[in-house]
Scaffold this active site. Structure first.
Site, short mmCIF file in Angstrom:
data_model
loop_
_atom_site.label_atom_id
_atom_site.label_comp_id
_atom_site.label_asym_id
_atom_site.label_seq_id
_atom_site.Cartn_x
_atom_site.Cartn_y
_atom_site.Cartn_z
CB CYS A 2 -0.90 0.03 1.24
SG CYS A 2 -2.08 -1.35 1.30
CG ASN A 80 2.98 -0.31 2.97
OD1 ASN A 80 2.40 -1.25 2.44
ND2 ASN A 80 4.21 0.04 2.63
CD GLU A 82 -0.49 -10.24 5.48
OE1 GLU A 82 -1.24 -11.20 5.71
OE2 GLU A 82 0.14 -10.09 4.42
CG ASP A 106 -3.39 -6.84 8.68
OD1 ASP A 106 -4.28 -6.41 7.94
OD2 ASP A 106 -2.18 -6.83 8.35
CB SER A 376 10.77 -13.86 -2.86
OG SER A 376 11.29 -13.01 -1.86
#
Length: 476
Positions: A2, A80, A82, A106, A376
């Site tokens: 975000c 921005n 999580e 969250d 990743s």
């Protein structure tokens, strides 16, 4: 990801009616970070405004919209990232004092933890990656913070009498009076390390919130003193003081359980999740953990190159077949790579010389066509000592630490004053052959004179070892 942005103007240098509009303009420059939604919040009397661009991952409804106010009304948050353990935090709030939750995001969980426990306790409890701005209406203070390892970006600075922050530097350009100047020391750091490290940016007027830090602005005061809420070095030192009592097999079992849990909680989302797969140890391990946690095939993505020297796609394809993933591969030629280059300046906003940025942009564009979130293997070498330089630096420090103090002082004194470049140049002029022998002697003396492991390691991650005078003769 975000995009967050905002400004604090307690001196009325900006028309209060313009606050929300400027925050909106700042956020609009970050649309690529959050294409799903946009919103603005402003308190004209306090001189504060937040702008937000949303990439919806958890709670896609309006109840997850930001900027978000706490239930008590004291705090306003733009966030921005999580919080991976937000379900556990939410359950703890419900056990202590249940509330009527608006949604299941969250962001709301983290905000309510702050409202009940305080900012420091929330940062200590949060397991996640984040960058956020928190306005405390009662204290009239603005707090900025960044996650422990700095995975999410956050810039800040004073533009005239206004304090501003944003996920990317480009957001500051819409503010009246923003006329950035190049930071010469930041340029030297870039030439030495191939990026501009925190807390600097390429501009004098703009800084980065350092990983694991909190920065608080109270009543618009000029003095801003970031403080650490977490330190990787301190965490490592605590672990070394209390090593695991288990045998190797038990430690490996504990690690496997931790790894699987870390991957599983990152897969919690209300949107499709996939993974970058190179076929190397790190990304292959992550994808294997994803397969163990997920019903059905995991979507994996890789890119291949015509030059076999750089092409890892056969390894990725082999791992994908072995794990049974839904694999997508894209071939990238020289032209496609060159087409990315002109976009890099607008993507990174400041100098960044890691060539992996080019294939990463291409891979991200491919992946976004299929999923919203991609895991990743980045960071595996850093966490588990995958680079040879770690062992080499440790060996050199063991030797240097045994050198008597008076020899350390002498070696360090000579290394600092030895004009290695000039001597090598003079030898080259006489012999007609280039040489770096004196420079190598200087580096060896510097290692002998090292007073801490960092002194040994730093040259290994420096493109330019002797940075003194690097910017001499270069105009401002």
């Amino acid at each position: 990801m975000c995009g967050i942005a905002g400004l604090l103007d307690t001196t009325a240098s900006i028309d209060p009616q313009m606050l929300a509009l400027l925050a909106e303009r700042m956020a609009t420059t970050l649309r690529h970070r959050g294409p799903d939604d946009a919103a603005v919040w402003a308190d004209r009397e306090a001189g504060i405004a937040f702008g937000f661009r949303r990439l919806s991952i958890v709670d896609l409804t309006a109840e997850g919209r930001q900027p978000m106010q706490s239930h008590c009304g004291r705090y306003v948050l733009v966030f921005n990232g999580e919080i991976y353990n937000h379900r556990d935090l939410r359950a703890a709030i419900d056990r202590e004092q249940g509330i009527r939750w608006r949604g299941h995001s969250d962001t709301e969980t983290f905000l309510e933890w702050i409202a009940r426990k305080g900012l420091d306790a929330a940062l200590a409890a949060a397991n996640g990656m984040f960058a956020f701005a928190l306005w405390d209406r009662r204290e009239r203070s603005l707090a900025l913070s960044r996650d422990r390892l700095g995975k999410k970006p956050l810039y800040y600075g004073r533009i005239g009498k206004t304090f501003a922050f944003a996920s990317e530097i480009k957001a500051f350009r819409v503010l009246p009076g923003f006329a950035p100047t190049i930071d010469r020391e930041a340029v030297a750091l870039f030439l030495q390390h191939a990026y501009v490290p925190s807390p600097r940016s390429i501009y004098r007027e703009i800084g980065k919130v350092a990983p694991g830090h909190v920065l608080v602005v109270r009543n618009g005061a000029d003095a801003v003193a970031p403080r650490a809420f977490w330190s990787a070095k301190a965490a490592a030192e605590r672990a070394m003081e209390s090593p695991a009592p288990d045998d190797d097999h038990a430690i490996l079992e504990r690690f496997e359980a931790l790894l699987k849990d870390a991957v599983a909680i990152r897969m919690i989302a209300d949107v499709p999740v996939g993974a970058f797969l190179s076929g190397g140890i790190d990304s292959s391990t992550v994808v294997a953990a994803m397969c163990a946690a997920k019903m059905g095939p995991v979507k994996t993505f890789s890119i291949g190159f015509d030059q076999s020297r750089y092409d890892e796609s056969p390894h990725a394809a082999a791992i994908a077949r072995h794990l049974g993933t839904a694999h997508t591969e894209m071939r990238v030629d020289e032209r496609a790579c060159l087409d990315v280059v002109p976009r890099l300046a607008s993507i990174y906003d400041e100098p960044f010389a890691d060539a992996s940025g080019i294939p990463t942009v291409a891979l991200s564009a491919l992946t976004r066509k299929h999923v919203t979130v991609a895991l990743s293997g980045d960071g595996g070498d850093e966490l588990f000592g995958g680079y040879a330089r770690y062992a080499a630096a440790a060996r050199e420090w063991r030797t240097a630490s045994r050198v008597p103090a008076f020899l350390k002082r002498a070696a360090g004194h000579v290394a600092r004053r030895l004009p290695a470049g000039e001597i090598d140049q003079a030898i080259g002029a006489v012999t007609g052959r280039g040489t770096r022998s004196i420079a190598r002697w200087r580096r060896n003396l510097a290692r002998i004179g090292a007073h801490a492991p960092e002194d040994i390691y730093r040259p290994y991650v420096s493109l330019w070892h002797e940075s003194d005078g690097l910017m001499e003769g270069i105009g401002t």
